[in-house]
Design a protein around this motif. Structure first.
Motif, short mmCIF file in Angstrom:
data_model
loop_
_atom_site.label_atom_id
_atom_site.label_comp_id
_atom_site.label_asym_id
_atom_site.label_seq_id
_atom_site.Cartn_x
_atom_site.Cartn_y
_atom_site.Cartn_z
N ASP A 143 0.83 -1.26 -0.07
CA ASP A 143 -0.12 0.08 0.08
C ASP A 143 0.97 1.30 -0.15
O ASP A 143 2.16 1.06 -0.26
N ASP A 145 1.71 3.26 2.54
CA ASP A 145 2.59 3.42 3.50
C ASP A 145 3.73 2.35 3.19
O ASP A 145 5.09 2.80 3.41
N VAL A 148 6.06 4.31 0.90
CA VAL A 148 6.83 5.40 1.44
C VAL A 148 8.25 4.73 1.89
O VAL A 148 9.35 5.02 1.89
N GLU A 149 8.03 3.52 2.62
CA GLU A 149 8.97 2.82 3.39
C GLU A 149 10.02 2.22 2.24
O GLU A 149 11.16 2.54 2.48
N THR A 166 -1.30 11.29 -3.65
CA THR A 166 -0.05 11.43 -3.29
C THR A 166 0.66 12.68 -3.19
O THR A 166 1.85 13.01 -2.56
#
Length: 284
Positions: A143, A145, A148-149, A166
Motif C-alpha cells: 500500500d 505506507d 513510502v518505506e 500522493t
C-alpha cells in the motif's frame, strides 16, 4: 434489513459513497450498505470479491478486467468515473533519478501483482518504448505506507499512484513526482460478484440509483471542494484542479472501451486472451 458489503479505495473519488451512507439513504430503502476501505487498491479488492468478503467493489477498470479473465466470478455493471486516472510517477526525495527515462531498468514498487500500480508500470514502460522483459522489475509493497518505506529505504526505485492522493507526500518532501501516466480509459467501474447479483439484482439497482443521483450533481454540492480538502488533507487548489479533471458516469461501460483495455493488456502479455463483452459486463 439486508446487509451488503462494498469496498473501495479511501480516496476522494469515493466521497459520494460516504455522503450517501452518512445520510442514511440506503437504510431508507431497507439496505444496510457497509463500506470497507481497501488501502491496497484493486488487487486487494479483487481478492476480497473472490473470497466473498465483499459483494461489490468500486475498482480500477483494468484491474477487474484482468482478474475476471483470471477467474474472478464477478461482472462489471457500470462505469463509476469516466475520466482517466492520472498516475503520478514518484521517487524518493533524495533519489538520484530525475526523469522517467532515468527509471529504465530499475525497480517499481507495486501494491501487488495484478494491481493498478503493477499494470500501469507496463503502460508507462510501453509509452517510453522500454523493453518489457528487460527494463521492468517489481517489489511488492502492499500500500501507500509500504511505498513510502520502500522508496525511502531504497528497496524499490519508483512508484505509480494516483497523482492527487500522493500530492501531500510530494508537498511534505517524502516523494518527488517526476512524471505522470494517465490511464488510457475510464478509471473506475462498479463490479459485483455474479452469485450475489443473481439473487440481489433489485437491491443492486437501488444502490446504483442512489449513488448515481449523487454523482450526477456532485460538483454542485455547496463547498464540496473545501469538504474534500479537509477530509483528505489536500490543498484546496489541488482539489479544485482534480474536480475540473474528473467526470463521474452513470452509464454501463461500452464495448469499445472493453475492447481497448483488453487490446492493451493483451499486447503487454498481462492477459492470455480477450473475452467477449458479455462475459465481462452485465447490464441490469
Amino acid at each position: 434489513m439486508k446487509t451488503i458489503n462494498i469496498g473501495g479505495v479511501p480516496e476522494h473519488f469515493n466521497l459520494a459513497w460516504y455522503l450517501t451512507l452518512k445520510n442514511g439513504e440506503y437504510k431508507d430503502e431497507g439496505i444496510n450498505l457497509r463500506w470497507k476501505d481497501y488501502f491496497g487498491g484493486s488487487g486487494e479488492m479483487s481478492k476480497a470479491l473472490r473470497e466473498g468478503e465483499i459483494d461489490m467493489a468500486v475498482i480500477l477498470t483494468e484491474g477487474i478486467i484482468k482478474d475476471i479473465i483470471d477467474g474472478n466470478p464477478s461482472a462489471i455493471i457500470q462505469t463509476f468515473v469516466a475520466s482517466p486516472l492520472i498516475w503520478g510517477i514518484h521517487v524518493a526525495k533524495d533519489s538520484n533519478y530525475h526523469s522517467v527515462e532515468d527509471l529504465k531498468g530499475t525497480k517499481a514498487a507495486i501494491s501487488r501483482y495484478g494491481s493498478g500500480s503493477h499494470l500501469m508500470a507496463y503502460i508507462n514502460a510501453q509509452n517510453n518504448n522500454w523493453n518489457l522483459e528487460k527494463d521492468l522489475d517489481f517489489e511488492v509493497i502492499k500500500d501507500l505506507d509500504g511505498a513510502v518505506e520502500g522508496l525511502t529505504k531504497e528497496v524499490a526505485d519508483y512508484f505509480l499512484w494516483e497523482k492527487f492522493t500522493t500530492k501531500p507526500l510530494v508537498d511534505e518532501g517524502v516523494f518527488r513526482r517526476i512524471g505522470n501516466c494517465p490511464s488510457p480509459w475510464p478509471c473506475f467501474v462498479i463490479a459485483v460478484r455474479k452469485e450475489f447479483l443473481e439473487n440481489n439484482k433489485e437491491d443492486v439497482k437501488t444502490i446504483l440509483n442512489i449513488i448515481n443521483e449523487t454523482t450526477t450533481d456532485f460538483k454542485d454540492i455547496p463547498r464540496i471542494d473545501a469538504t474534500i480538502a479537509n477530509r483528505y488533507e489536500q490543498k484546496l487548489e489541488d482539489v479544485q484542479e482534480w474536480l475540473e479533471l474528473t467526470e463521474w458516469s452513470q452509464e454501463v461501460i461500452d464495448k469499445k472501451t472493453i475492447e481497448n483495455v483488453q487490446d492493451q493488456l493483451l499486447a503487454l502479455d498481462i492477459i492470455p486472451e480477450k473475452w467477449d463483452y458479455n462475459k465481462l459486463v452485465t447490464k441490469l
